[in-house]
Design a protein around this motif. Structure first.
Motif, mmCIF file in Angstrom:
data_model
loop_
_atom_site.group_PDB
_atom_site.id
_atom_site.type_symbol
_atom_site.label_atom_id
_atom_site.label_comp_id
_atom_site.label_asym_id
_atom_site.label_seq_id
_atom_site.Cartn_x
_atom_site.Cartn_y
_atom_site.Cartn_z
ATOM 1 N N TYR A 198 34.054 4.380 -8.624
ATOM 2 C CA TYR A 198 33.599 4.040 -7.281
ATOM 3 C C TYR A 198 33.080 2.616 -7.244
ATOM 4 O O TYR A 198 32.509 2.116 -8.214
ATOM 5 N N ILE A 199 33.338 1.960 -6.145
ATOM 6 C CA ILE A 199 32.750 0.663 -5.838
ATOM 7 C C ILE A 199 31.873 0.876 -4.619
ATOM 8 O O ILE A 199 32.349 1.333 -3.575
ATOM 9 N N GLN A 200 30.600 0.572 -4.756
ATOM 10 C CA GLN A 200 29.620 0.904 -3.718
ATOM 11 C C GLN A 200 28.814 -0.326 -3.306
ATOM 12 O O GLN A 200 28.301 -1.052 -4.149
ATOM 13 N N LYS A 201 28.729 -0.511 -2.004
ATOM 14 C CA LYS A 201 27.824 -1.499 -1.418
ATOM 15 C C LYS A 201 26.766 -0.711 -0.651
ATOM 16 O O LYS A 201 27.112 0.101 0.207
ATOM 17 N N SER A 202 25.489 -0.942 -0.976
ATOM 18 C CA SER A 202 24.451 -0.088 -0.400
ATOM 19 C C SER A 202 23.216 -0.878 -0.021
ATOM 20 O O SER A 202 22.921 -1.938 -0.580
ATOM 21 N N VAL A 203 22.492 -0.328 0.935
ATOM 22 C CA VAL A 203 21.167 -0.794 1.312
ATOM 23 C C VAL A 203 20.277 0.442 1.384
ATOM 24 O O VAL A 203 20.711 1.490 1.880
ATOM 25 N N SER A 204 19.068 0.370 0.845
ATOM 26 C CA SER A 204 18.197 1.547 0.810
ATOM 27 C C SER A 204 16.755 1.141 1.066
ATOM 28 O O SER A 204 16.369 -0.016 0.869
ATOM 29 N N LEU A 205 15.960 2.119 1.476
ATOM 30 C CA LEU A 205 14.546 1.908 1.762
ATOM 31 C C LEU A 205 13.728 2.952 1.023
ATOM 32 O O LEU A 205 13.853 4.148 1.286
ATOM 33 N N PHE B 240 22.096 3.773 2.994
ATOM 34 C CA PHE B 240 23.417 3.733 3.627
ATOM 35 C C PHE B 240 24.352 2.989 2.692
ATOM 36 O O PHE B 240 24.001 1.926 2.159
ATOM 37 N N SER B 241 25.540 3.561 2.472
ATOM 38 C CA SER B 241 26.463 2.960 1.507
ATOM 39 C C SER B 241 27.896 3.031 2.004
ATOM 40 O O SER B 241 28.276 3.934 2.760
ATOM 41 N N VAL B 242 28.685 2.054 1.571
ATOM 42 C CA VAL B 242 30.128 2.020 1.801
ATOM 43 C C VAL B 242 30.786 2.127 0.434
ATOM 44 O O VAL B 242 30.492 1.324 -0.466
ATOM 45 N N ASN B 243 31.675 3.125 0.265
ATOM 46 C CA ASN B 243 32.198 3.464 -1.057
ATOM 47 C C ASN B 243 33.717 3.513 -1.068
ATOM 48 O O ASN B 243 34.339 4.051 -0.141
ATOM 49 N N LYS B 244 34.299 2.975 -2.137
ATOM 50 C CA LYS B 244 35.726 3.138 -2.426
ATOM 51 C C LYS B 244 35.840 4.070 -3.629
ATOM 52 O O LYS B 244 35.329 3.765 -4.698
ATOM 53 N N SER C 225 0.812 -1.220 0.000
ATOM 54 C CA SER C 225 0.000 0.000 0.000
ATOM 55 C C SER C 225 0.842 1.264 0.000
ATOM 56 O O SER C 225 0.422 2.301 -0.529
ATOM 57 N N THR C 226 2.052 1.213 0.562
ATOM 58 C CA THR C 226 2.937 2.385 0.595
ATOM 59 C C THR C 226 4.127 2.222 -0.357
ATOM 60 O O THR C 226 5.038 3.037 -0.341
ATOM 61 N N ASN C 227 4.090 1.168 -1.193
ATOM 62 C CA ASN C 227 5.171 0.888 -2.132
ATOM 63 C C ASN C 227 6.533 0.938 -1.439
ATOM 64 O O ASN C 227 7.475 1.583 -1.906
ATOM 65 N N THR C 228 6.622 0.244 -0.318
ATOM 66 C CA THR C 228 7.844 0.234 0.486
ATOM 67 C C THR C 228 8.729 -0.930 0.062
ATOM 68 O O THR C 228 8.304 -2.092 0.112
ATOM 69 N N TRP C 229 9.962 -0.595 -0.350
ATOM 70 C CA TRP C 229 10.915 -1.599 -0.827
ATOM 71 C C TRP C 229 12.219 -1.477 -0.046
ATOM 72 O O TRP C 229 12.719 -0.381 0.191
ATOM 73 N N LEU C 230 12.779 -2.627 0.318
ATOM 74 C CA LEU C 230 14.118 -2.694 0.894
ATOM 75 C C LEU C 230 15.050 -3.205 -0.189
ATOM 76 O O LEU C 230 14.882 -4.327 -0.697
ATOM 77 N N ASN C 231 16.036 -2.372 -0.569
ATOM 78 C CA ASN C 231 16.907 -2.673 -1.708
ATOM 79 C C ASN C 231 18.339 -2.931 -1.258
ATOM 80 O O ASN C 231 18.829 -2.312 -0.301
ATOM 81 N N PHE C 232 19.019 -3.806 -2.015
ATOM 82 C CA PHE C 232 20.432 -4.093 -1.808
ATOM 83 C C PHE C 232 21.128 -3.981 -3.159
ATOM 84 O O PHE C 232 20.585 -4.378 -4.187
ATOM 85 N N ALA C 233 22.359 -3.446 -3.161
ATOM 86 C CA ALA C 233 23.055 -3.285 -4.443
ATOM 87 C C ALA C 233 24.566 -3.283 -4.253
ATOM 88 O O ALA C 233 25.091 -2.830 -3.213
ATOM 89 N N TYR C 234 25.242 -3.782 -5.287
ATOM 90 C CA TYR C 234 26.705 -3.685 -5.409
ATOM 91 C C TYR C 234 26.974 -3.061 -6.768
ATOM 92 O O TYR C 234 26.531 -3.582 -7.796
ATOM 93 N N LYS C 235 27.701 -1.934 -6.778
ATOM 94 C CA LYS C 235 27.952 -1.205 -8.025
ATOM 95 C C LYS C 235 29.437 -0.947 -8.210
ATOM 96 O O LYS C 235 30.149 -0.621 -7.251
ATOM 97 N N ASP C 236 29.877 -1.075 -9.446
ATOM 98 C CA ASP C 236 31.235 -0.719 -9.854
ATOM 99 C C ASP C 236 31.085 0.130 -11.102
ATOM 100 O O ASP C 236 30.807 -0.378 -12.187
#
Length: 425
Positions: A159-166, A180-184, A115-126
């Motif tokens: 950048y290399i990023q590991k992230s979690v988002s809501l 929240f993300s951790v970035n190189k 109903s609130t389109n609430t998503w918990l996301n995980f990602a790894y980006k380079d």
């Protein structure tokens, strides 16, 4: 310059052909589908996705061009509700033909509340990001077919990023995303950040971000269980808070940022419109140049006007040279007055747009940023000009002149003459 013009023409031609094909397909199924299905299809296209069976192809990754990667092409997208209503995979892979390097994202999400389109996301980006750019988390939900400013950018950092988002929708009018993300971070250019007796050529950042987008005067409707904008109301407001935490997961710096944007649009009785865009940002603490601000420059550092001839951006300073200014606090105001189209014939309806842009900013501790020569915006930067759009197949021309506190001694250096490209479904 011929190479750049060829690239722009190729991108514009591909975009124009795609739009025509899409509209032709929509016309061909008018008798087979009702208006709700067509609205849902157009909604996906407008958001930058081509719906397939279990997967929506993300059009942003098909082809792009910049000065560092050259051609950048690849595939990406997200699984749709046919695949799963509670889980999605959101990934891409692209290749740069000039830097000979793959970039990619591996991501996914879990729907926590429908109903609130609430998503918990995980990602790894380079991947790469333009130095001095500052984007809002909520902007990734919106799409434009052609981003002309990207063609001329040359200052990137890896950048290399590991992230979690809501993602969470408080209401149809208020969107939010927290991450929240951790970035190189590894600049692709010669850059050193000098801080407390240490020199950093690469660095780690652990960051938290909260972004809110409020559209109080827009109107919405439900189409096949999806929220669709039926009236684009103004003003709109976007705010984002960023905090980098030193020593958390090896992070090197502690700094804070606040970014703000508001857009107002006035509709006049003669069908003319006036659009005002105010953007501001401030960074406090020990922020490297990669995470400070430019002011949306879009002018190539070449000697003559014709050598600088390229494509004008949508919301950029056309006379401001790339990497000319950086700030840790800045604000810009852009005013666009769009006149009614000139109805010369049924097919030929060019449109005149009058434009003025202003920017001001400053920077503390400029000496910390070594290896990159730049100025600050302590005085008001001003440019004005016009666009004549839709002259031929979506192409037009633009002219801008730089004046005020940063007027240059050589008259020609203050002039930007470019072409425009506008297309809409």
């Amino acid at each position: 310059m011929p190479k750049l013009l060829f690239v722009v023409f190729l991108l514009a031609y591909a975009t124009n052909c795609y739009a025509q094909i899409t509209m032709a397909e929509i016309d061909s199924i008018k008798t087979a589908q009702d208006s709700i299905k067509k609205s849902a299809y157009l909604k996906n296209i407008g958001n930058g996705y081509l719906p397939l069976n279990y997967f929506d192809l993300d059009l942003r990754y098909l082809i792009k061009f910049n000065q560092y990667e050259g051609f950048r092409t690849g595939l990406g997208g997200v699984t749709n509700d046919r695949f799963s209503e509670w889980f999605r995979i959101n990934s891409y892979v692209v290749y740069g033909f000039k830097d000979h390097r793959f970039k990619y994202k591996i991501g996914g999400g879990l729907r926590l509340k429908e109903s609130t389109n609430t998503w918990l996301n995980f990602a790894y980006k380079d991947d790469l990001q333009e130095t001095g750019s500052s984007s809002f988390l909520t902007d990734k939900r919106f799409f434009t077919f052609f981003e002309p400013r990207l063609l001329n950018i040359d200052l990137f950092h890896k950048y290399i990023q590991k992230s979690v988002s809501l993602e969470h929708t408080f209401s149809n009018h208020l969107l939010s995303e927290t991450a929240f993300s951790v970035n190189k971070i590894d600049p692709t250019y010669n850059y050193t950040y000098a801080l407390d007796g240490e020199n950093y050529n690469t660095f780690d950042l652990s960051m938290a971000q909260v972004s809110l987008q409020w559209s109080p005067f827009s109107a919405f409707d439900i189409v096949e269980d999806n929220v669709v904008t039926i009236k684009d109301g103004y003003p709109k407001f976007t705010v984002q808070l960023t905090q980098s935490f030193k020593s958390i997961f090896g992070s090197d710096f502690n700094f804070s940022k606040v970014d703000f944007r508001t857009i107002q649009k006035f509709n006049h009785k003669n069908n003319a419109t006036t659009k005002l865009t105010l953007v501001a940002g401030i960074a406090g603490g020990d922020a490297p140049l990669t995470h400070l601000y430019h002011a949306y420059p879009n002018n190539i550092t070449k000697e003559t006007i014709l050598q600088r001839f390229s494509v004008a951006g949508l919301n950029s300073f056309e006379t401001m040279y790339f990497n000319e200014f950086f700030s840790d606090k800045f604000s810009t105001l852009q005013i666009k007055h769009v006149l009614p189209p000139f109805k010369i014939s049924e097919r030929f309806k060019p449109q005149l747009v009058l434009i003025s842009r202003y920017a001001i900013g400053d920077m503390n501790s400029k000496r910390r940023h070594q290896g990159v020569a730049f100025e600050t915006l302590r005085h008001v930067y001003s440019e004005s000009g016009f666009e004549i759009n839709k002259l031929l197949f979506g192409f037009g021309l633009s002219f801008a002149y730089r004046y005020g506190g940063y007027h240059l001694p050589n008259f020609e250096d203050n002039i930007a003459f470019k072409f425009t490209f506008n297309i809409s479904l």
